[in-house]
Design a protein around this motif. Structure first.
Motif, short mmCIF file in Angstrom:
data_model
loop_
_atom_site.label_atom_id
_atom_site.label_comp_id
_atom_site.label_asym_id
_atom_site.label_seq_id
_atom_site.Cartn_x
_atom_site.Cartn_y
_atom_site.Cartn_z
N GLN A 164 0.87 -1.18 0.00
CA GLN A 164 0.00 0.00 0.00
C GLN A 164 0.91 1.23 0.00
O GLN A 164 1.97 1.21 0.64
CB GLN A 164 -0.89 0.03 1.25
CG GLN A 164 -1.67 -1.24 1.53
CD GLN A 164 -2.82 -1.48 0.57
OE1 GLN A 164 -3.39 -2.57 0.52
NE2 GLN A 164 -3.16 -0.48 -0.22
N ARG A 205 -4.04 3.98 -3.68
CA ARG A 205 -3.33 2.78 -3.23
C ARG A 205 -3.00 2.82 -1.74
O ARG A 205 -2.21 2.01 -1.26
CB ARG A 205 -2.06 2.57 -4.05
CG ARG A 205 -2.33 2.14 -5.48
CD ARG A 205 -1.07 1.61 -6.14
NE ARG A 205 -0.38 0.61 -5.32
CZ ARG A 205 -0.76 -0.66 -5.20
NH1 ARG A 205 -1.85 -1.09 -5.82
NH2 ARG A 205 -0.07 -1.49 -4.45
N GLU A 211 -9.51 0.97 -2.53
CA GLU A 211 -9.09 0.66 -3.90
C GLU A 211 -10.21 0.98 -4.88
O GLU A 211 -11.37 0.60 -4.64
CB GLU A 211 -8.72 -0.82 -4.01
CG GLU A 211 -7.43 -1.18 -3.32
CD GLU A 211 -7.14 -2.66 -3.42
OE1 GLU A 211 -5.95 -3.00 -3.48
OE2 GLU A 211 -8.09 -3.46 -3.44
#
Length: 285
Positions: A164, A205, A211
């Motif tokens: 991430q 992200r 997402e």
């Protein structure tokens, strides 16, 4: 490697910028641009004990599943106390330091409840290191830098690494100056203190729950592949959140126990200016 720092902890305001009307958060008098270009209020709570650099946390039950979000936190050279006393004096040229933060989220604890704190507080980690010196105005203008969080998860019999990330450019247009002012006003009004202000999961992200593909699948109409704005009505938001959470749990995207969740922060020149490791242990581990 960044030289290790003495073990310490910080009081950190953890920001929730989602449209979910959680029952146990403090809603601030400032909003930001969110889903479908709509504006939602910033809200959140103070986590009174956020470790810096390294931490190990423990699950409370056998069903606990932890995911990790990549976020930015604002710190103040010389501390935040003088700004709490006069939050209105913060301006675009106020010097700050940006550092990375792992927001650990016990995802399963968001099911069957309207509370946010049990899933969020006590699971967070500030990266150790010098961070990125900048100003609140430079953040709004789109500064350069990245925070990246990585952890191992298992899907079926195969172990994968999930990443991430968030950039400073993601913070552009997110009303950061007013968010920081609002948190400091909250501290002054309640007699609280903070060492850092987390800016929430910003960017496509930064978190699994934000997402674009998951958001689109949750928001779309049943018969047409387009977003249904009615799904953002307050009465529907918890059901949509639970739908998203269950999908993530089914995909097995929780961090593996006893395995490091790492955070690395780089400035605009690619120099590493922050790092840390968060590990969680299962019940009885």
């Amino acid at each position: 490697m960044i030289p290790s720092e003495p073990s310490s902890s910080a009081r950190v305001w953890i920001t929730d910028g989602s449209p979910i009307p959680f029952s146990d958060v403090r809603t601030l008098d400032v909003d930001h641009r969110g889903l479908l270009g709509l504006h939602f209020p910033y809200k959140g709570l103070i986590d009174p004990c956020v470790s810096r650099g390294a931490a190990t946390i423990a699950a409370a039950g056998p069903d606990d599943v932890l995911v990790a979000e990549a976020e930015w936190a604002v710190l103040f050279p010389g501390g935040a106390a003088r700004h709490v006393a006069e939050p209105g004096r913060l301006a675009a040229d106020t010097p700050v330091i940006l550092q990375g933060l792992i927001e650990g989220k016990w995802l399963n604890r968001l099911l069957g409840t309207k509370a946010w704190a049990p899933a969020t507080l006590g699971n967070n980690l500030l990266a150790a290191g010098p961070g990125i010196p900048t100003t609140l105005g430079a953040i709004e203008a789109g500064a350069s830098g990245e925070v990246r969080v990585e952890y191992a998860y298992r899907h079926g019999d195969v172990q994968h690494i999930r990443s991430q990330s968030a950039t400073l450019a993601d913070l552009r247009g997110q009303n950061v100056l007013e968010l920081v002012r609002a948190v400091l006003r909250h501290c002054r009004q309640t007699g609280s203190t903070v060492d850092a202000i987390d800016l929430g999961a910003v960017g496509a992200r930064s978190a699994v729950v934000t997402e674009p593909g998951r958001v689109a699948a949750t928001m779309r109409m049943r018969l047409l592949p387009i977003p249904n704005p009615l799904n953002l009505l307050p009465a529907r938001r918890f059901a949509l959140m639970e739908q998203t959470v269950r999908g993530i749990l089914e995909d097995g995207l929780g961090a593996l126990p006893d395995a490091p969740i790492t955070v690395a922060v780089h400035d605009g020149q690619g120099t590493r200016v922050g790092e840390g490791t968060l590990t969680w242990r299962p019940v009885g581990g």
